[in-house]
Motif scaffolding. Structure first.
Motif, PDB file in Angstrom:
ATOM      1  N   GLY A 353       0.794  -1.222   0.000  1.00  9.86           N
ATOM      2  CA  GLY A 353       0.000   0.000   0.000  1.00  9.86           C
ATOM      3  C   GLY A 353       0.825   1.269   0.000  1.00  9.86           C
ATOM      4  O   GLY A 353       0.328   2.339  -0.384  1.00  9.86           O
ATOM      5  N   LEU A 354       2.080   1.183   0.413  1.00  2.36           N
ATOM      6  CA  LEU A 354       2.949   2.367   0.487  1.00  2.36           C
ATOM      7  C   LEU A 354       4.135   2.284  -0.478  1.00  2.36           C
ATOM      8  O   LEU A 354       5.038   3.119  -0.422  1.00  2.36           O
ATOM      9  CB  LEU A 354       3.475   2.526   1.924  1.00  2.36           C
ATOM     10  N   GLU A 355       4.110   1.301  -1.378  1.00  2.00           N
ATOM     11  CA  GLU A 355       5.287   1.038  -2.193  1.00  2.00           C
ATOM     12  C   GLU A 355       5.622   2.177  -3.153  1.00  2.00           C
ATOM     13  O   GLU A 355       6.758   2.317  -3.579  1.00  2.00           O
ATOM     14  CB  GLU A 355       5.112  -0.266  -2.980  1.00  2.00           C
ATOM     15  N   GLY A 356       4.643   2.999  -3.482  1.00  2.00           N
ATOM     16  CA  GLY A 356       4.913   4.096  -4.404  1.00  2.00           C
ATOM     17  C   GLY A 356       5.449   5.351  -3.751  1.00  2.00           C
ATOM     18  O   GLY A 356       5.629   6.377  -4.426  1.00  2.00           O
ATOM     19  N   ALA A 357       5.727   5.305  -2.463  1.00  2.00           N
ATOM     20  CA  ALA A 357       6.197   6.491  -1.745  1.00  2.00           C
ATOM     21  C   ALA A 357       7.556   6.952  -2.281  1.00  2.00           C
ATOM     22  O   ALA A 357       8.364   6.150  -2.753  1.00  2.00           O
ATOM     23  CB  ALA A 357       6.308   6.192  -0.253  1.00  2.00           C
ATOM     24  N   ALA A 358       7.794   8.256  -2.192  1.00  2.00           N
ATOM     25  CA  ALA A 358       9.042   8.820  -2.697  1.00  2.00           C
ATOM     26  C   ALA A 358      10.251   8.275  -1.941  1.00  2.00           C
ATOM     27  O   ALA A 358      11.305   8.027  -2.525  1.00  2.00           O
ATOM     28  CB  ALA A 358       9.001  10.346  -2.598  1.00  2.00           C
ATOM     29  N   ASP A 359      10.103   8.088  -0.651  1.00  2.23           N
ATOM     30  CA  ASP A 359      11.182   7.543   0.168  1.00  2.23           C
ATOM     31  C   ASP A 359      11.044   6.017   0.203  1.00  2.23           C
ATOM     32  O   ASP A 359      10.023   5.501   0.682  1.00  2.23           O
ATOM     33  CB  ASP A 359      11.094   8.117   1.583  1.00  2.23           C
ATOM     34  N   PRO A 360      12.018   5.261  -0.293  1.00  2.00           N
ATOM     35  CA  PRO A 360      11.884   3.795  -0.309  1.00  2.00           C
ATOM     36  C   PRO A 360      11.794   3.171   1.073  1.00  2.00           C
ATOM     37  O   PRO A 360      11.385   2.014   1.211  1.00  2.00           O
ATOM     38  CB  PRO A 360      13.153   3.338  -1.034  1.00  2.00           C
ATOM     39  N   ALA A 361      12.164   3.929   2.134  1.00  2.58           N
ATOM     40  CA  ALA A 361      12.078   3.378   3.489  1.00  2.58           C
ATOM     41  C   ALA A 361      10.665   3.407   4.045  1.00  2.58           C
ATOM     42  O   ALA A 361      10.348   2.663   4.983  1.00  2.58           O
ATOM     43  CB  ALA A 361      13.007   4.161   4.427  1.00  2.58           C
ATOM     44  N   THR A 362       9.791   4.236   3.476  1.00  2.00           N
ATOM     45  CA  THR A 362       8.447   4.420   4.040  1.00  2.00           C
ATOM     46  C   THR A 362       7.652   3.127   4.150  1.00  2.00           C
ATOM     47  O   THR A 362       7.044   2.861   5.205  1.00  2.00           O
ATOM     48  CB  THR A 362       7.670   5.467   3.223  1.00  2.00           C
ATOM     49  N   PRO A 363       7.594   2.279   3.103  1.00  2.00           N
ATOM     50  CA  PRO A 363       6.821   1.031   3.253  1.00  2.00           C
ATOM     51  C   PRO A 363       7.337   0.145   4.382  1.00  2.00           C
ATOM     52  O   PRO A 363       6.555  -0.549   5.042  1.00  2.00           O
ATOM     53  CB  PRO A 363       6.989   0.350   1.889  1.00  2.00           C
ATOM     54  N   PHE A 364       8.636   0.179   4.602  1.00  2.00           N
ATOM     55  CA  PHE A 364       9.219  -0.685   5.630  1.00  2.00           C
ATOM     56  C   PHE A 364       8.940  -0.162   7.039  1.00  2.00           C
ATOM     57  O   PHE A 364       8.835  -0.952   7.988  1.00  2.00           O
ATOM     58  CB  PHE A 364      10.724  -0.836   5.404  1.00  2.00           C
ATOM     59  N   THR A 365       8.800   1.155   7.201  1.00  2.00           N
ATOM     60  CA  THR A 365       8.487   1.672   8.527  1.00  2.00           C
ATOM     61  C   THR A 365       7.114   1.189   8.986  1.00  2.00           C
ATOM     62  O   THR A 365       6.901   0.959  10.176  1.00  2.00           O
ATOM     63  CB  THR A 365       8.537   3.212   8.554  1.00  2.00           C
ATOM     64  N   ALA A 366       6.183   1.010   8.042  1.00  2.00           N
ATOM     65  CA  ALA A 366       4.865   0.466   8.398  1.00  2.00           C
ATOM     66  C   ALA A 366       4.998  -0.970   8.900  1.00  2.00           C
ATOM     67  O   ALA A 366       4.331  -1.382   9.859  1.00  2.00           O
ATOM     68  CB  ALA A 366       3.933   0.521   7.192  1.00  2.00           C
ATOM     69  N   VAL A 367       5.871  -1.742   8.257  1.00  2.00           N
ATOM     70  CA  VAL A 367       6.127  -3.125   8.689  1.00  2.00           C
ATOM     71  C   VAL A 367       6.704  -3.141  10.102  1.00  2.00           C
ATOM     72  O   VAL A 367       6.240  -3.879  10.986  1.00  2.00           O
ATOM     73  CB  VAL A 367       7.089  -3.817   7.702  1.00  2.00           C
TER      74      VAL A 367
END
Length: 390
Positions: A353-367
């Motif tokens: 759901g967050l994979e398109g974020a500008a910062d590639p770390a954002t999807p992983f912070t949700a995890v």
């Protein structure tokens, strides 16, 4: 008996390998098979869900037929699953293969625990369980840098074919070498529901629901994509990172049990270790520290202090009657494993759901946030548990 236990411990090396090796193969499976991170998170989840689904049937089989035949048959299924993985042409075959392997690995650790619970004193159970997990966690290391190097040299399919052959041989050795403990009369002795009816077990099960999820999911899948996507690690560098966390898991498994025995407490060693686990994952979530080295240190800390699975099992084992030991310990294992499968489904969707974020770390912070919060809840409930002497 000793050679049989050694065989089961080596079987657990294979089990640990199979739950961790996807982290290293993720980049190449994305490239060659078109598998997304959500696909691979789901595949990892299928491993744990299949593993969990067999826990109660396996426990019944232990009590009725013994661990020897039960474990050998399931290991043969794991070998079939590994062969299916080696021949996969798309994400669906990977998921099916992981489910077969997970089902095949279902009885391995609990077979050792069943024998320990029947043959050794409660005071030794936690230490023996920790040693088994510590040695078995070498499979986690095998699924890191060594697998990455084998895949580079011979191809990932050849490497997994080799593991399928080894698994088939170990299945045969288990059938020949493992000795079942003397069978107890279990008719009318109770069921898994009678185990669940003990309220003193509930806070311990709450801890079991969360204590293994974060370290297992981080090492088994998310470590690889995180260091590859965010920090630019190649496959071999991901292998080094996975080996570092794997060594952390080994160290934690070997030392936490003896520390508990030395201090005379299970509860507070489990609580303190998991508190540090929560702090480490929270630091990953909130990005308190910068730099790949600092992040890897936090992953290693999560491995060391997230290695309380054997001690939580030892805590629960003290409440389980001997006649239903098989069903009891596999119920506890179910509570530890099923949440990992569910977590991989949930975190895979969070990441997607967050994979398109500008910062590639954002999807992983949700995890990381998911694991920090869920572990904290279980830890809070565990505070009301009844102490058991180590």
């Amino acid at each position: 008996m000793r050679v049989g236990i050694a065989t089961l411990i080596f079987s657990y090396v294979l089990s640990q390998f199979y739950r961790a090796f996807l982290a290293v193969l993720t980049p190449i499976l994305e490239l060659e098979l078109g598998a997304s991170k959500q696909d691979l998170a789901a595949a990892s989840g299928w491993w744990f869900i299949a593993f969990a689904a067999l826990q109660l049937p396996v426990g019944t089989a232990f009590d009725k037929f013994g661990p020897r035949r039960t474990t050998a048959a399931c290991l043969a299924l794991a070998a079939i699953g590994a062969a299916t993985f080696a021949t996969a042409t798309g994400p669906l075959q990977i998921k099916i293969a992981m489910a077969l392997i997970g089902a095949g690995c279902a009885p391995i650790l609990m077979a050792s625990y069943f024998i320990f619970a029947r043959q050794f004193s409660p005071a030794l159970f936690g230490t023996l369980a920790g040693i088994t997990v510590g040695i078995g966690s070498m499979g986690d290391i095998l699924g890191s840098l060594p697998l990455a190097m084998l895949a580079e040299a011979f191809g990932w399919r050849s490497a997994i074919w080799g593991m399928a052959a080894v698994t088939a041989v170990v299945a045969l050795c288990t059938l020949i070498l493992v000795q079942d403990p003397e069978r107890l009369e279990t008719k009318g002795a109770g069921s898994v529901w009678s185990v669940l009816a003990m309220p003193q077990l509930w806070p311990v099960l709450a801890m079991m629901l969360v204590c293994y999820a974060a370290p297992s999911a981080l090492r088994g899948l998310w470590l690889g994509p995180y260091f590859h996507d965010v920090w630019g690690f190649d496959r071999v560098e991901v292998g080094w990172a996975g080996m570092a966390m794997g060594l952390g898991l080994v160290v934690g498994s070997l030392v936490i049990g003896p520390i508990g025995r030395a201090l005379g407490t299970i509860k507070w060693v489990v609580f303190g270790s998991n508190l540090i686990l929560v702090l480490a994952v929270t630091a990953l979530w909130l990005r308190i520290f910068d730099g790949a080295t600092a992040q890897l240190v936090l992953f290693v800390a999560a491995g060391v202090f997230g290695s309380t699975f054997p001690m939580v099992t030892a805590h629960a084992r003290g409440f389980i009657p001997p006649a239903v030991m098989g069903r009891g310990v596999t119920l506890v294992n179910l509570c530890g494993i099923l949440p990992v499968g569910i977590a991989q489904q949930v975190t895979g969707r969070l990441h997607a759901g967050l994979e398109g974020a500008a910062d590639p770390a954002t999807p992983f912070t949700a995890v990381f946030g998911y694991f920090a919060l869920t572990t904290a809840v279980g830890l809070a409930i565990y505070l009301i548990s009844t102490e058991r002497k180590a």
